[in-house]
Design a protein around this motif. Structure first.
Motif, short mmCIF file in Angstrom:
data_model
loop_
_atom_site.label_atom_id
_atom_site.label_comp_id
_atom_site.label_asym_id
_atom_site.label_seq_id
_atom_site.Cartn_x
_atom_site.Cartn_y
_atom_site.Cartn_z
N SER A 1 0.81 -1.22 0.00
CA SER A 1 0.00 0.00 0.00
C SER A 1 0.83 1.27 0.00
N ASN B 1 -3.41 4.23 2.25
CA ASN B 1 -4.85 4.16 2.52
C ASN B 1 -5.40 2.74 2.54
N ASN C 1 -3.16 2.88 -8.85
CA ASN C 1 -3.11 1.49 -9.28
C ASN C 1 -4.26 1.18 -10.24
N LEU C 2 -5.15 2.15 -10.42
CA LEU C 2 -6.25 2.15 -11.40
C LEU C 2 -7.40 1.20 -11.07
N THR D 1 -10.89 11.33 -3.05
CA THR D 1 -10.67 9.95 -2.58
C THR D 1 -10.20 9.85 -1.13
N1 F0G Z 1 -6.53 8.57 -4.08
C1 F0G Z 1 -6.11 8.08 -2.92
C2 F0G Z 1 -6.31 8.91 -1.71
C3 F0G Z 1 -5.50 6.80 -2.84
O1 F0G Z 1 -5.12 6.33 -1.67
C4 F0G Z 1 -5.33 6.07 -4.03
C5 F0G Z 1 -4.71 4.76 -4.01
C6 F0G Z 1 -5.80 6.63 -5.22
C7 F0G Z 1 -6.39 7.88 -5.21
C8 F0G Z 1 -5.71 5.91 -6.51
O2 F0G Z 1 -6.64 4.91 -6.59
O3 F0G Z 1 -5.10 3.02 -6.97
O4 F0G Z 1 -7.53 2.76 -7.33
O5 F0G Z 1 -6.15 4.15 -8.88
N2 F0G Z 1 -4.15 4.26 -3.02
C9 F0G Z 1 -3.65 2.87 -2.92
C10 F0G Z 1 -3.21 2.55 -1.51
C11 F0G Z 1 -2.73 2.48 -3.97
O6 F0G Z 1 -2.37 1.67 -1.30
O7 F0G Z 1 -3.74 3.16 -0.59
P1 F0G Z 1 -6.36 3.64 -7.50
#
Ligand code: F0G
Length: 460
Positions: free
Chosen positions: A158, A161, A263-264, A399
């Motif tokens: 990670s 989050n 990571n999409l 997010t």
């Molecule tokens: N915004 C936040 C706050 C995130 O924590 C993440 C991804 C994204 C956007 C992107 O989302 O990966 O689905 O394209 N966080 C992951 C983590 C990789 O490990 O917390 P995504």
């Protein structure tokens, strides 16, 4: 695995695990959630939804049922994810691990609309989830599957989050959790959550992509359940944010939905939800789903621009928006499909543009973490390019919560975020947004003078 569920409103639902590459359908996923024949990712599909007979889910009945559940006191109905459980694989209510996730507000953003050059703008704030990010909407589903399948341990790599969310849901579900994070690259807010929720937290001397590589091997060797977004149950849960959004908009799809890309997984999940909602007649058309990345972590942008999405171009990622510091995104093929089907686009934004947009979102009294702010920064560019037109409706997906990364925010306002790394011109654009704390003698006069000076500045 074929699974069946009966819902009170509708009929029996069948779902399959299917490879996105070769289409093979599986009884059960491997530990790494990849296709045993071609190594591609799996997705969950609902074959009955293609039928046109009476067994198909009925859109009007679903809308009414979901609305009615809002008045229920049952934990699964109070959850903004499980309330939409007809869009998930079947589950016994007693097996659900829930923190009452989802239920994320949709805010009007007047200040941000002005800076983007639009008459109106809304943000769906997924940072208002129990652990402060959108990850909870997927984690409630995938962690519940882990427990139902009898796993004692769950794990993820990670940027912060996912680990915070996984640790919380594992703890609530009576499971242990293993977290692999890149050393020194995870904000303290997120790291402290994983510790408090009781995860075994390993800081590896590598980046996120390196953590992912290690974990993929670990799950092959140990009986541990992988909770990264390659796990298709995560994406099923994350779909519900799009359903909830449509309910908030009275089932009138916006013209554009703008999502950050790391990571999409999230863009893939939201796109899947819109496509499925259209398939079932819950919405009549698709919004364009566009994905914004930090310029220093832009593998999808390069992939689309250089080869039209045919082959992933990985990068060595670098950005202060640490949540999306990812160079080798797992779900890139799913995201490309969403862009193609919905007609969305990709854009990249600089570090200064991210910082400015984050402060602007804060100035609307909302706030978010840096990775979320790429949405507003990207939107400004899409408006300039004419991809988003002034009369069109736009939803930003925020997010993560502002308090996830207070260090970034403090450094920004104190003026030491970039430490000489950006141009004088960019600094001049940021300066009006910076509000450093003011150290004063503890006197009434000092405070009154400061107040008057601030008021005069407002009137300038
Ligand atoms: N915004 C936040 C706050 C995130 O924590 C993440 C991804 C994204 C956007 C992107 O989302 O990966 O689905 O394209 N966080 C992951 C983590 C990789 O490990 O917390 P995504």
């Amino acid at each position: 695995m074929t699974d069946q569920t009966s819902s009170k409103s509708n009929s029996v639902q069948v779902s399959h695990l299917r490879c996105i590459g070769c289409g093979t359908v599986f009884e059960k996923a491997q530990q790494n959630f990849r296709c045993a024949s071609c190594d591609d990712l799996l997705e969950i599909v609902y074959p009955d939804w293609n039928r046109s007979d009476a067994t198909r889910l009925d859109a009007a009945k679903l809308r009414a049922l979901w609305r009615q559940r809002r008045t229920s006191g049952l934990p699964v109905d109070e959850s903004g994810v499980w309330r939409f459980r007809e869009f998930l694989r079947s589950f016994d209510e007693k097996d659900v691990i829930s923190l009452r996730e989802g239920n994320a507000p949709l805010y009007e953003m007047p200040g941000c609309a002005r800076v983007a050059g639009l008459p109106q703008l809304y943000a769906k704030h997924q940072g208002m989830n129990p652990t402060g990010s959108f990850k909870d909407t997927g984690m409630t589903v995938a962690a519940s599957v882990a427990r139902r399948e009898g796993f004692r341990w769950v794990a993820c790599a990670s940027t912060g989050n996912t680990s915070a969310s996984m640790a919380a849901y594992a703890a609530r579900g009576g499971m242990r959790s293993l977290v692999l994070i890149p050393e020194g690259k995870v904000s303290w807010g997120k790291l402290s959550q994983a510790l408090d929720y009781g995860a075994v937290t390993c800081q590896l001397k590598t980046d996120f992509d390196g953590c992912m590589r290690v974990l993929n091997e670990v799950v092959q060797r140990m009986p541990i359940y992988l909770l990264n977004s390659v796990n298709p149950y995560r994406l099923e849960g994350q779909k519900t944010a799009a359903i909830e959004l449509m309910e908030q908009l009275d089932w009138q799809p916006p013209d554009h939905v703008i999502v950050p890309g790391g990571n999409l997984g999230n863009s893939s999940a939201l796109g899947k939800a819109f496509i499925e909602m259209r398939q079932l007649g819950l919405i009549s058309r698709l919004p364009k789903v566009s994905i914004i990345q930090a310029a220093g972590a832009n593998p999808l942008v390069r992939t689309i621009r250089q080869n039209g999405g045919k082959e992933l171009i990985s990068v060595q990622a670098e950005t202060a928006a640490s949540a999306i510091r990812i160079g080798n995104p797992a779900s890139w093929k799913k995201a490309v499909r969403v862009l193609q089907v919905t007609g969305g686009t990709v854009e990249e934004v600089s570090e200064a543009e991210i910082a400015l947009a984050k402060a602007e979102i804060g100035a609307d009294g909302i706030g978010c973490e840096p990775a979320s702010a790429v949405t507003l920064a990207g939107l400004k560019k899409l408006v300039e390019q004419g991809f988003v037109k002034p009369g069109e409706s736009v939803i930003l997906i925020l997010t993560g919560h502002l308090l996830k990364d207070p260090e970034f925010t403090l450094k920004f306002h104190r003026g030491d975020l970039f430490a000489g790394a950006i141009s004088e011109k960019e600094l001049a654009i940021l300066r009006p947004q910076q509000r450093a704390p003011i150290v004063l003698d503890a006197t009434v006069d000092a405070v009154v003078q400061t107040l008057k000076a601030a008021d005069d500045q407002l009137e300038l």
